[in-house]
Motif scaffolding. Structure first.
Motif, short mmCIF file in Angstrom:
data_model
loop_
_atom_site.label_atom_id
_atom_site.label_comp_id
_atom_site.label_asym_id
_atom_site.label_seq_id
_atom_site.Cartn_x
_atom_site.Cartn_y
_atom_site.Cartn_z
N ILE A 154 46.84 59.70 26.62
CA ILE A 154 47.81 60.78 26.41
C ILE A 154 48.06 60.98 24.92
O ILE A 154 48.15 62.12 24.42
CB ILE A 154 49.13 60.47 27.16
N PRO A 165 53.73 63.63 23.04
CA PRO A 165 53.13 62.98 24.21
C PRO A 165 53.98 63.10 25.46
O PRO A 165 53.44 63.07 26.59
CB PRO A 165 53.01 61.52 23.77
N CYS A 168 52.91 65.57 28.10
CA CYS A 168 51.60 65.39 28.74
C CYS A 168 51.70 64.45 29.94
O CYS A 168 52.59 63.60 30.00
CB CYS A 168 50.60 64.81 27.75
N ARG A 169 50.78 64.59 30.84
CA ARG A 169 50.68 63.69 31.97
C ARG A 169 49.22 63.48 32.31
O ARG A 169 48.36 64.33 32.03
CB ARG A 169 51.45 64.19 33.19
N ALA A 170 48.93 62.33 32.92
CA ALA A 170 47.57 62.00 33.34
C ALA A 170 47.50 61.98 34.86
O ALA A 170 48.33 61.34 35.51
CB ALA A 170 47.17 60.64 32.77
N VAL A 175 44.03 64.59 31.39
CA VAL A 175 45.32 64.65 30.72
C VAL A 175 45.63 66.12 30.50
O VAL A 175 44.79 66.87 29.99
CB VAL A 175 45.31 63.90 29.37
#
Length: 227
Positions: A154, A165, A168-170, A175
């Motif tokens: 991320i 960050p 953001c997400r994974a 990502v």
């Protein structure tokens, strides 16, 4: 005085035994610092991400039919946000990093005396698979390792996009954030150059939790390719 032939035979046997011993020793020599192979980036000692998107999880426990080579990668994939069909498994190097964390707390080597037990607890000899300890001993540290790897991925994506960050997400091997998306494969090398967080935040959602997934070691064992 022994006949020359007998002396030569004994010499060959001794020399052969030493040679075999050296071969075995080299084969089992511990890799103190696991390194990524060509085309892969190491995100810690247990997780590697390849340019092809494959996520390889090194498991420090022996698979003897109990399913641990699927269960621990499942925990890692869930925390990392990897797509299950991209996950592979391999045995972790035999070194002190693979030692079973329950060995000391449950006193497995206490009968050997305090000094010897301490030494075994802190080297590769305590890399032991027994007592239904694989999940109990390794689920938490491997989950934390996956959370750290996710944070690194991320961070690499957020740095490219110039965003926080936290935006953001994974998930599912990607990502995403700020209306953009990149696969793990495109971020892994940048992520590997970053510094893992000391206290990575664990994720609250677990899409793979409780699912009955195909065993990762099954196909290689069925085909005879497993080493």
């Amino acid at each position: 005085m022994r006949p020359l032939a007998e002396v030569d035979r004994r010499t060959l046997l001794i020399g052969g035994g030493i040679g075999v011993g050296l071969i075995v020793a080299v084969a089992l020599w511990p890799e103190r610092e696991p390194r990524a192979r060509a085309g892969e980036a190491a995100l810690g000692g247990w997780i590697r991400v390849g340019r092809d998107g494959r996520v390889t999880v090194a498991v420090p426990q022996v698979e003897t039919g109990q399913g641990i080579w699927t269960a621990l990668p499942q925990i890692v994939a869930d925390e990392l946000g990897a797509a299950w069909d991209s996950v592979a498994v391999e045995p972790a190097p035999i070194d002190a990093a693979a030692r079973n964390p329950l060995a000391a707390s449950e006193g497995w080597f206490a009968g050997l005396g305090p000094l010897r037990a301490f030494r075994i607890d802190h080297d590769a000899r305590s890399a032991v698979t027994l007592g239904a300890s694989s999940i109990r001993g390794f689920a938490a540290p491997m989950r934390e390792a996956a959370a750290a790897a996710r944070a690194m991925l991320i961070g690499a994506a957020a740095g490219r996009w110039g965003i926080d960050p936290g935006q953001c997400r994974a998930a599912n091997g990607f990502v995403s954030g700020g209306g953009q998306r990149l696969p793990f494969a495109a971020l892994a090398e940048d992520a590997a150059r970053g510094r893992p967080p000391r206290s990575p935040e664990l994720r609250a959602d677990h899409p793979l939790l409780g699912q009955s997934l195909p065993r990762l070691d099954g196909p290689a064992k069925a085909s005879g390719k497993a080493r």
